[in-house]
Design a protein around this motif. Structure first.
Motif, mmCIF file in Angstrom:
data_model
loop_
_atom_site.group_PDB
_atom_site.id
_atom_site.type_symbol
_atom_site.label_atom_id
_atom_site.label_comp_id
_atom_site.label_asym_id
_atom_site.label_seq_id
_atom_site.Cartn_x
_atom_site.Cartn_y
_atom_site.Cartn_z
ATOM 1 N N ALA A 192 14.155 39.635 65.514
ATOM 2 C CA ALA A 192 14.501 39.266 66.885
ATOM 3 C C ALA A 192 13.273 38.982 67.747
ATOM 4 O O ALA A 192 13.413 38.613 68.911
ATOM 5 N N VAL A 193 12.078 39.148 67.171
ATOM 6 C CA VAL A 193 10.861 39.103 67.982
ATOM 7 C C VAL A 193 9.884 38.072 67.427
ATOM 8 O O VAL A 193 9.501 38.125 66.254
ATOM 9 N N SER A 194 9.474 37.128 68.278
ATOM 10 C CA SER A 194 8.462 36.150 67.887
ATOM 11 C C SER A 194 7.082 36.518 68.415
ATOM 12 O O SER A 194 6.062 36.185 67.805
ATOM 13 N N SER A 195 7.040 37.203 69.550
ATOM 14 C CA SER A 195 5.775 37.654 70.139
ATOM 15 C C SER A 195 6.084 38.745 71.159
ATOM 16 O O SER A 195 7.239 38.933 71.563
ATOM 17 N N VAL A 196 5.040 39.464 71.569
ATOM 18 C CA VAL A 196 5.199 40.591 72.492
ATOM 19 C C VAL A 196 4.154 40.486 73.598
ATOM 20 O O VAL A 196 2.980 40.197 73.333
ATOM 21 N N ARG B 187 1.655 41.965 63.342
ATOM 22 C CA ARG B 187 1.162 40.682 62.851
ATOM 23 C C ARG B 187 1.807 39.511 63.586
ATOM 24 O O ARG B 187 1.834 38.395 63.100
ATOM 25 N N LEU B 188 2.347 39.797 64.736
ATOM 26 C CA LEU B 188 2.890 38.776 65.625
ATOM 27 C C LEU B 188 1.901 38.541 66.759
ATOM 28 O O LEU B 188 1.073 39.401 67.055
ATOM 29 N N PRO B 189 1.956 37.384 67.434
ATOM 30 C CA PRO B 189 1.134 37.212 68.634
ATOM 31 C C PRO B 189 1.463 38.292 69.662
ATOM 32 O O PRO B 189 2.626 38.563 69.950
ATOM 33 N N VAL B 190 0.443 38.936 70.187
ATOM 34 C CA VAL B 190 0.653 40.014 71.156
ATOM 35 C C VAL B 190 -0.367 39.868 72.277
ATOM 36 O O VAL B 190 -1.526 39.519 72.047
ATOM 37 N N ALA B 191 0.095 40.115 73.500
ATOM 38 C CA ALA B 191 -0.775 40.021 74.673
ATOM 39 C C ALA B 191 -0.613 41.272 75.525
ATOM 40 O O ALA B 191 0.452 41.900 75.538
ATOM 41 N N ALA B 192 -1.674 41.608 76.226
ATOM 42 C CA ALA B 192 -1.613 42.643 77.251
ATOM 43 C C ALA B 192 -2.032 41.995 78.565
ATOM 44 O O ALA B 192 -3.094 41.369 78.635
ATOM 45 N N MET B 193 -1.183 42.134 79.576
ATOM 46 C CA MET B 193 -1.474 41.571 80.891
ATOM 47 C C MET B 193 -1.459 42.718 81.894
ATOM 48 O O MET B 193 -0.420 43.335 82.129
ATOM 49 N N LEU B 194 -2.641 43.011 82.433
ATOM 50 C CA LEU B 194 -2.849 44.224 83.203
ATOM 51 C C LEU B 194 -3.292 43.907 84.625
ATOM 52 O O LEU B 194 -3.951 42.899 84.875
ATOM 53 N N GLY B 195 -2.903 44.793 85.547
ATOM 54 C CA GLY B 195 -3.356 44.680 86.920
ATOM 55 C C GLY B 195 -4.705 45.357 87.097
ATOM 56 O O GLY B 195 -4.887 46.498 86.673
ATOM 57 N N LEU C 192 -5.863 39.383 75.848
ATOM 58 C CA LEU C 192 -5.967 40.237 77.037
ATOM 59 C C LEU C 192 -6.163 39.403 78.291
ATOM 60 O O LEU C 192 -7.026 38.528 78.348
ATOM 61 N N SER C 193 -5.329 39.680 79.301
ATOM 62 C CA SER C 193 -5.480 39.052 80.615
ATOM 63 C C SER C 193 -5.499 40.153 81.669
ATOM 64 O O SER C 193 -4.654 41.061 81.638
ATOM 65 N N GLU D 51 0.650 31.732 85.074
ATOM 66 C CA GLU D 51 -0.413 30.968 84.426
ATOM 67 C C GLU D 51 -0.872 31.662 83.145
ATOM 68 O O GLU D 51 -1.059 31.010 82.105
ATOM 69 N N SER D 52 -1.068 32.982 83.209
ATOM 70 C CA SER D 52 -1.501 33.723 82.021
ATOM 71 C C SER D 52 -0.447 33.684 80.920
ATOM 72 O O SER D 52 -0.757 33.537 79.735
ATOM 73 N N LEU D 53 0.817 33.796 81.317
ATOM 74 C CA LEU D 53 1.903 33.750 80.340
ATOM 75 C C LEU D 53 1.993 32.382 79.672
ATOM 76 O O LEU D 53 2.130 32.293 78.444
ATOM 77 N N ASN D 54 1.920 31.341 80.459
ATOM 78 C CA ASN D 54 2.003 29.991 79.897
ATOM 79 C C ASN D 54 0.852 29.726 78.937
ATOM 80 O O ASN D 54 1.024 29.088 77.892
ATOM 81 N N GLU D 55 -0.321 30.239 79.288
ATOM 82 C CA GLU D 55 -1.481 30.079 78.403
ATOM 83 C C GLU D 55 -1.240 30.784 77.067
ATOM 84 O O GLU D 55 -1.507 30.226 75.998
ATOM 85 N N PHE D 56 -0.705 31.999 77.128
ATOM 86 C CA PHE D 56 -0.423 32.757 75.898
ATOM 87 C C PHE D 56 0.680 32.109 75.088
ATOM 88 O O PHE D 56 0.567 31.926 73.877
ATOM 89 N N LEU D 57 1.767 31.727 75.745
ATOM 90 C CA LEU D 57 2.922 31.190 75.036
ATOM 91 C C LEU D 57 2.655 29.802 74.471
ATOM 92 O O LEU D 57 3.339 29.369 73.532
ATOM 93 N N ALA D 58 1.671 29.099 75.008
ATOM 94 C CA ALA D 58 1.356 27.763 74.510
ATOM 95 C C ALA D 58 0.510 27.798 73.243
ATOM 96 O O ALA D 58 0.339 26.787 72.571
ATOM 97 N N GLN D 59 -0.021 28.979 72.914
ATOM 98 C CA GLN D 59 -0.855 29.068 71.715
ATOM 99 C C GLN D 59 -0.017 28.848 70.466
ATOM 100 O O GLN D 59 1.136 29.308 70.386
ATOM 101 N N PRO D 60 -0.566 28.156 69.470
ATOM 102 C CA PRO D 60 0.205 27.922 68.232
ATOM 103 C C PRO D 60 0.403 29.206 67.451
ATOM 104 O O PRO D 60 -0.363 30.149 67.588
#
Length: 254
Positions: free
Chosen positions: A96-100, A194-202, A225-226, A245-254
């Motif tokens: 159910a998960v393509s990235s986190v 082993r999936l694309p994973v991002a951390a977006m922090l304040g 990391l953003s 902007e950070s999300l779009n950058e991450f999600l646009a990665q192949p």
């Protein structure tokens, strides 16, 4: 049991998972903007918003319920406690998960000698105060999320209105959620992901210290990391354009 969710837009699927004590309505403005290019699913965790309460609120039982509402792989974006849920989904239901995306979230919320996080006694105090005055405790928790930001008053009104927009979770659901925050340690899951994973922090988050980003990259060097400059614990409210902007950058990665 019934899991309530709302869908916005069309396109590649994204699932938004809210944090402790909140509900899917907190995402509304953010979801509508994100839905300009994607299909956005906003879920109410069990016992929150319009979702039915469950006998025991654990990561395993929550993920089992959430797995029933998705029909394809999606990017799971989890805010705070929702990040723990999203990591657990990747481990338990990888189909159910393509990235986190861990949004103002920490795979191990409680600090220890080698890991930055929240002091355990702070979570214990929240748990104790819930039994005395639930609403006041929740409002204090919300104020911590935006403490020190210039727009504190405006954001405080938004958070308070969102809290009162739907029925409040029961004391048991809230206590169970705090137990998850206190006991869950998903660092190994993050390390092995082993999936694309991002951390977006304040940058100014008082609940999830920004230095957690480097600690997460140390255990998963592929983590994207953003850091949202001048944001607190709810950047989707205070710094929406920067986060999009950070999300779009991450999600646009192949």
């Amino acid at each position: 049991m019934t899991i309530h969710y709302q869908v916005y837009g069309e396109g590649e699927p994204v699932v938004l998972v809210h944090g402790w004590a909140m509900h899917s309505g907190i995402w509304r403005d953010f979801a509508e903007q994100l839905a300009q290019t994607r299909r956005v699913v906003c879920v109410d965790l069990p016992g929150h918003g319009l979702s039915a309460e469950m006998p025991e609120f654990t990561l395993e039982s929550v993920c089992e319920q959430l797995s029933r509402i998705v029909d394809s792989k999606a990017c799971w974006i989890g805010w705070s406690l929702g990040g723990s849920v999203s990591l657990a989904m990747a481990r338990l239901f990888p189909e159910a998960v393509s990235s986190v995306v861990l949004l103002a979230s920490n795979p191990c919320f409680v600090e220890n000698a080698d890991w930055p996080g929240m002091p355990e006694n702070q979570l214990d105090l929240f748990a104790k105060n819930l039994s005395v005055d639930c609403e006041s405790t929740l409002l204090r928790f919300l104020s911590l999320q935006i403490n020190g930001l210039p727009e504190f008053k405006t954001l405080s009104k938004k958070l308070s209105a969102a809290l009162r927009e739907s029925r409040m979770p029961t004391a048991k659901t809230l206590q169970d959620g705090l137990t998850v925050l206190k006991q869950a340690d998903l660092r190994q899951v993050l390390a092995e992901l082993r999936l694309p994973v991002a951390a977006m922090l304040g940058e100014k988050d008082t609940l999830v210290p920004v230095r957690i980003g480097e600690a997460m990259q140390a255990i998963n060097p592929y983590l994207h990391l953003s850091v949202i400059k001048n944001a607190g614990h709810a950047p989707f409210l205070s710094h929406r354009p920067e986060l999009i902007e950070s999300l779009n950058e991450f999600l646009a990665q192949p």
